[in-house]
Every structure is written in C-alpha cells, then in structure tokens.
Scaffold this motif. Structure first.
Motif, PDB file in Angstrom:
ATOM      1  N   ASP A 174       0.802  -1.231   0.000  1.00 57.12           N
ATOM      2  CA  ASP A 174       0.000   0.000   0.000  1.00 57.12           C
ATOM      3  C   ASP A 174       0.829   1.273   0.000  1.00 57.12           C
ATOM      4  N   TRP A 175       2.137   1.181   0.360  1.00 51.84           N
ATOM      5  CA  TRP A 175       2.894   2.417   0.576  1.00 51.84           C
ATOM      6  C   TRP A 175       4.382   2.167   0.443  1.00 51.84           C
ATOM      7  N   THR A 176       5.089   3.152  -0.102  1.00 45.46           N
ATOM      8  CA  THR A 176       6.547   3.234  -0.029  1.00 45.46           C
ATOM      9  C   THR A 176       6.905   4.691   0.257  1.00 45.46           C
ATOM     10  N   SER A 178       7.905   8.391  -0.017  1.00 49.27           N
ATOM     11  CA  SER A 178       7.925   9.280  -1.173  1.00 49.27           C
ATOM     12  C   SER A 178       9.108  10.236  -1.127  1.00 49.27           C
ATOM     13  N   VAL A 184       6.992   8.197   9.922  1.00 48.73           N
ATOM     14  CA  VAL A 184       5.909   7.220   9.842  1.00 48.73           C
ATOM     15  C   VAL A 184       5.747   6.500  11.175  1.00 48.73           C
ATOM     16  N   THR A 221       1.453   7.649   7.977  1.00 51.20           N
ATOM     17  CA  THR A 221       2.387   8.750   7.783  1.00 51.20           C
ATOM     18  C   THR A 221       2.041   9.886   8.724  1.00 51.20           C
TER      19      THR A 221
END
Length: 254
Positions: A174-176, A178, A184, A221
């Motif tokens: 779902d996320w890496t 940016s 986080v 985040t």
C-alpha cells in the motif's frame, strides 16, 4: 461483580501500557531495542575526560613517530621529551597508557556487541514504532523495502546509527516512502534478523546494517516533526526515492 471489575481494570492497565489497542501492537521506544544484558560493561576510555583522552591520543602519536625513522635528531629528542611529559601527566591521574592499549581490542568488541545486540523481549512480537523511513532497493523477490531510523538525517547528513537502532522494513503493497526520512508509524512483526546492505543515500554509498527486520502490516504517515510541518520534500529527495522504487538502486547482498 467484583471479578468483572478486576478484569476490566486489568484490561485498562494493559491498554495504558501499550498506548494503543492491542491489535496495533506493543508501542516500543527506540531506547528499548538494544539488549539490556550487554549494555553495561567496563570501558576505561569512557571514563577519560576530554583533556585526558586528547593526551592519550597525543602520546600514541608521539610513540608512533619515535618508532619510525623520520625526523631529525633534534626533532626526535623533542618528541621524546613531550612523550615523557605527557605520560607523566597522565600517570598523576592514575592513567596507564600501556594498560589502556592492552584493553583496546576488548573494549572494541564490547562496544560492537552492545551496538548490535537486539532485545530478545521483542523478537517475534507485534510492535508499533515511530521513526523516519529511508527508501531502499526492493528485495530480490520484488518486495518493497525501507529502513527505519530514530532521528531525522541519519544515514544522509548524519552517520548511520548502531545496528540495533536501525530496522530493515519489508513494506506491504500500500505504501513506499515518497522522500527521504519520511516520518511514519509502523506496526508489524519484529524479528532479530541481522542484515547488511550497501546503498546510495545522499552522500554516496552507505552501509545499512540492521539488527532487526520488521514485516509491516500497518503504516501511518505523519506530517509533523516536533510540532512543525515537515515540508522539505525536495525534488531531489523525491527523484531519489523514485529511483529506488523503479530501478532497485545499488545494493549488495548480505
């Protein structure tokens, strides 16, 4: 009724200790990650004052010069006088340079062990940590990866932390990150699984040695750092993060 009250009270205590509902994992502070059993050890160098440490270093440099063949006879005589004066000054403080030298390797090994050993209390536990994520090349199986560190700037404008203060994170789909050092909150299973990689961060090729591996299940985040909006998401940071995600960056195996 009394037993029911006791059960509710126990649940309240557990929730207060964890800080979040049990499903979110045990809230862990970075200071809890090192193995406490190896943190206390004899380190005579740690007990030196800054001035004493400088004198010890100066004495070692003078010894090194005198063991060599450089310098004129007059210079070497001066170095010998300085060495005697420095070692005598240290001796008045009960500091034996020869003994300190004999302890150097043992102290180095104790420091390495203290910096690399992970707290077995959290091995295999579901935990929640807050830190700063550094995008990394994916694993060979394509799984997205990041590193979590406790302080902003580590591994870029600051040296890497000790291995037990760095976590290699296998991210969900779902996320890496940016940008570099995105703040986080991660929740997942933490295991003691030492790893060593090299990858390009800001200042070039950087050793990424981590004692822990976190398989992240939940990622949140956070847009503020110490109450201030964190807006320095520069174009360079974003491009570098994108390069890690798309090309895999530069990495070395364990």
């Amino acid at each position: 009724m009394r037993n029911r009250f006791r059960i509710l009270s126990l649940a309240t205590v557990v929730l207060a200790f964890c800080g979040t509902p049990l499903a979110a994992g045990i809230v862990v502070e970075w200071a809890e990650l090192p193995d406490p059993s190896v943190q206390v050890f004899e380190d005579p160098y740690r007990d030196l004052s800054p001035e004493q440490f400088d004198d010890v270093v100066f004495a070692l440099r003078l010894r090194s010069r005198l063991q060599g063949t450089g310098g004129t006879a007059q210079e070497r005589q001066k170095w010998q006088v300085l060495l005697v004066e420095t070692e005598d000054a240290l001796a008045t403080d009960d500091i034996d340079v020869d003994w300190l030298l004999s302890q150097r390797e043992a102290v180095t090994e104790r420091r390495k062990l203290a910096g690399a050993s992970g707290n077995p209390l959290f091995d295999g536990r579901v935990v929640t940590l807050v830190g700063f994520a550094i995008p990394a090349p994916p694993d060979p199986d394509g799984h997205a990866v990041a590193y979590l560190v406790p302080k902003l700037g580590m591994c870029s404008h600051m040296p890497p932390p000790p291995p037990n203060q760095m976590i290699r994170v296998r991210l969900n789909d779902d996320w890496t990150p940016s940008y570099l050092h995105e703040q986080v909150q991660l929740t997942g299973t933490l295991t003691i699984a030492p790893s060593s990689r090299h990858m390009v961060v800001v200042d070039g090729l950087m050793p990424m040695r981590a004692t822990f591996l976190l398989d992240a299940d939940s990622i949140k985040t956070q847009d503020t750092v110490q109450g201030q909006t964190y807006n320095n998401k520069s174009l360079v940071d974003r491009l570098r993060a994108a390069a890690h995600r798309k090309t895999g960056g530069l990495t070395a195996s364990d």
